[in-house]
Design an enzyme around this catalytic site. Structure first.
Site, short mmCIF file in Angstrom:
data_model
loop_
_atom_site.label_atom_id
_atom_site.label_comp_id
_atom_site.label_asym_id
_atom_site.label_seq_id
_atom_site.Cartn_x
_atom_site.Cartn_y
_atom_site.Cartn_z
N HIS A 63 0.85 -1.19 0.00
CA HIS A 63 0.00 0.00 0.00
C HIS A 63 0.89 1.24 0.00
O HIS A 63 2.11 1.15 0.08
CB HIS A 63 -0.96 -0.01 1.19
CG HIS A 63 -0.31 0.06 2.53
ND1 HIS A 63 0.52 -0.93 3.02
CD2 HIS A 63 -0.37 1.01 3.52
CE1 HIS A 63 0.93 -0.60 4.23
NE2 HIS A 63 0.41 0.57 4.55
N HIS A 65 1.27 3.91 2.04
CA HIS A 65 1.76 4.65 3.20
C HIS A 65 3.28 4.77 3.14
O HIS A 65 3.96 3.86 2.65
CB HIS A 65 1.32 3.96 4.49
CG HIS A 65 -0.06 4.35 4.92
ND1 HIS A 65 -0.84 3.58 5.75
CD2 HIS A 65 -0.81 5.46 4.64
CE1 HIS A 65 -2.00 4.18 5.95
NE2 HIS A 65 -2.01 5.31 5.30
N ASP A 67 5.77 4.52 5.16
CA ASP A 67 6.71 3.56 5.74
C ASP A 67 6.82 2.29 4.91
O ASP A 67 7.59 1.39 5.26
CB ASP A 67 6.32 3.23 7.19
CG ASP A 67 4.92 2.68 7.34
OD1 ASP A 67 4.03 3.08 6.56
OD2 ASP A 67 4.69 1.84 8.23
N HIS A 68 6.10 2.23 3.80
CA HIS A 68 6.18 1.08 2.89
C HIS A 68 6.71 1.46 1.50
O HIS A 68 7.03 0.56 0.72
CB HIS A 68 4.81 0.42 2.76
CG HIS A 68 4.33 -0.20 4.04
ND1 HIS A 68 4.34 -1.56 4.27
CD2 HIS A 68 3.85 0.37 5.17
CE1 HIS A 68 3.88 -1.80 5.48
NE2 HIS A 68 3.58 -0.65 6.05
N HIS A 140 -7.47 -2.06 5.72
CA HIS A 140 -6.63 -1.02 6.31
C HIS A 140 -7.35 0.30 6.09
O HIS A 140 -8.50 0.33 5.62
CB HIS A 140 -5.25 -1.05 5.65
CG HIS A 140 -4.21 -0.25 6.36
ND1 HIS A 140 -4.11 -0.18 7.73
CD2 HIS A 140 -3.19 0.55 5.88
CE1 HIS A 140 -3.10 0.59 8.06
NE2 HIS A 140 -2.53 1.05 6.97
N ASP A 211 -0.41 -4.02 5.91
CA ASP A 211 -1.10 -3.56 7.11
C ASP A 211 -2.58 -3.94 7.02
O ASP A 211 -3.23 -3.70 6.00
CB ASP A 211 -0.97 -2.05 7.24
CG ASP A 211 0.47 -1.62 7.50
OD1 ASP A 211 1.34 -2.49 7.55
OD2 ASP A 211 0.70 -0.40 7.67
N HIS A 269 6.22 -5.64 11.56
CA HIS A 269 5.55 -4.34 11.68
C HIS A 269 5.23 -4.07 13.16
O HIS A 269 4.10 -3.77 13.54
CB HIS A 269 4.28 -4.32 10.82
CG HIS A 269 3.85 -2.93 10.41
ND1 HIS A 269 2.93 -2.19 11.12
CD2 HIS A 269 4.21 -2.16 9.35
CE1 HIS A 269 2.74 -1.03 10.53
NE2 HIS A 269 3.51 -0.98 9.45
#
Length: 316
Positions: A63, A65, A67-68, A140, A211, A269
């Site tokens: 996805h 976000h 942090d990915h 998510h 997530d 995570h």
């Protein structure tokens, strides 16, 4: 097959855990490495491993976000500088290609290799003669996907001694038998492949989830998987936060593995709120639901051997 965890943290990097990235090393199977997510500083994490960026030919994003994905521009650029000339395919949600190409264009970053994008949808995403990759949308706060990687069954083993006893000489006839073909000897006798070759060897199945809250899609992707990699951002004391922010607890990750009939659960995570001394408690609680539960750490590497993944190395 080997699995190496480059980043196992949630949200922001911490002193103990970098942001999300997982390397599925298929060097023995096809000579390549597949990367799942590319959080900030993934290229720095790779420097502490034996991974060669040019060997990475597929990159799967769960996805959008930060942090990915915030490590993508740097990784793509470094792969080029380090002589990576082979094409790279990036699979991910709608909007990923636009963001990557705009970033490369604004920064005038030139790549020495072809870059391809595939927008993911549910179902069979990829298939070749060795692997299938399936996708489901998880639950998510933004569209997020999980991946199920299935290795196709391998040919059975040839019993060379038995073949010789049946009169099969050394040479190409042995190869034909191993490939599943029947052969005829000089005396006219026919030897079938089934007589000297074992049943096909079952390949591995690895499920890598982004997530997500506890959900049926995660269970479906993890059905009978050998390894399930599931986020465990929160614990039982913060389960309300997990629900609000679209994440899972350690116990919920264990429920997914148990209900899916999986063999091993690797939890990643992990929130920075949990320190080293908290981890054993988190693992023990998960094991009350699913015995083969583990929390993984940055740089840990697991190898597929005798139908299980075993910790082999933590590179520093």
């Amino acid at each position: 097959m080997q699995i190496q965890f480059l980043g196992t943290g949630a949200g922001m990097p911490s002193k103990l855990r970098n942001t999300s990235s997982i390397a599925l090393k298929l060097l023995e199977e096809c000579g390549k490495i597949w990367l799942f997510d590319c959080g900030e500083a993934t290229q720095h994490q790779i420097l502490h491993t034996t991974i060669k960026p040019g060997k990475i030919n597929k990159l799967f994003i769960t996805h959008l976000h930060g942090d990915h994905i915030f490590g993508l521009p740097g990784f793509l650029s470094s792969r080029s500088f380090l002589g990576g000339n082979d094409p790279l395919t990036i699979y991910g949600p709608k909007g990923l290609e636009e963001w990557v190409r705009m970033t490369l264009n604004v920064t005038k970053t030139h790549l020495t290799y072809e870059l391809h994008f595939v927008e993911v949808t549910e179902g069979l995403l990829f298939e070749d003669d060795q692997f299938q990759v399936y996708v489901r949308q998880l639950e998510h706060v933004i569209p997020c996907y999980g991946y199920r990687i299935v290795q196709k069954d391998l040919p059975g083993k040839l019993d060379v001694e038995k073949a010789r006893q049946l009169g099969v000489p050394n040479g190409p006839l042995l190869g034909r038998l191993k490939s599943g073909f029947d052969v005829q000897l000089e005396n006219g006798e026919v030897i079938s492949s089934e007589q000297v070759v074992s049943e096909p060897i079952k390949g591995f199945t690895v499920t890598i989830l982004g997530d997500t809250r506890y959900c049926e899609a995660a269970i479906d992707l993890a059905k009978d998987a050998d390894v399930v990699i599931h986020e465990a951002t929160f614990d039982e004391g913060t389960s309300e936060l997990a629900a609000i922010y679209g994440h899972a607890t350690n116990e919920e990750a264990a429920r997914v593995a148990r209900e899916a009939g999986a063999k091993q659960l690797f939890m990643n995570h992990i929130s920075a709120r949990f320190l080293s001394h908290d981890l054993q408690r988190l693992v023990q609680h998960a094991r009350e639901t699913f015995a083969e539960s583990y929390i993984v750490n940055d740089f840990e590497q697991y190898a597929w051997h005798n139908h299980t993944c075993q910790l082999i190395e933590k590179e520093e």
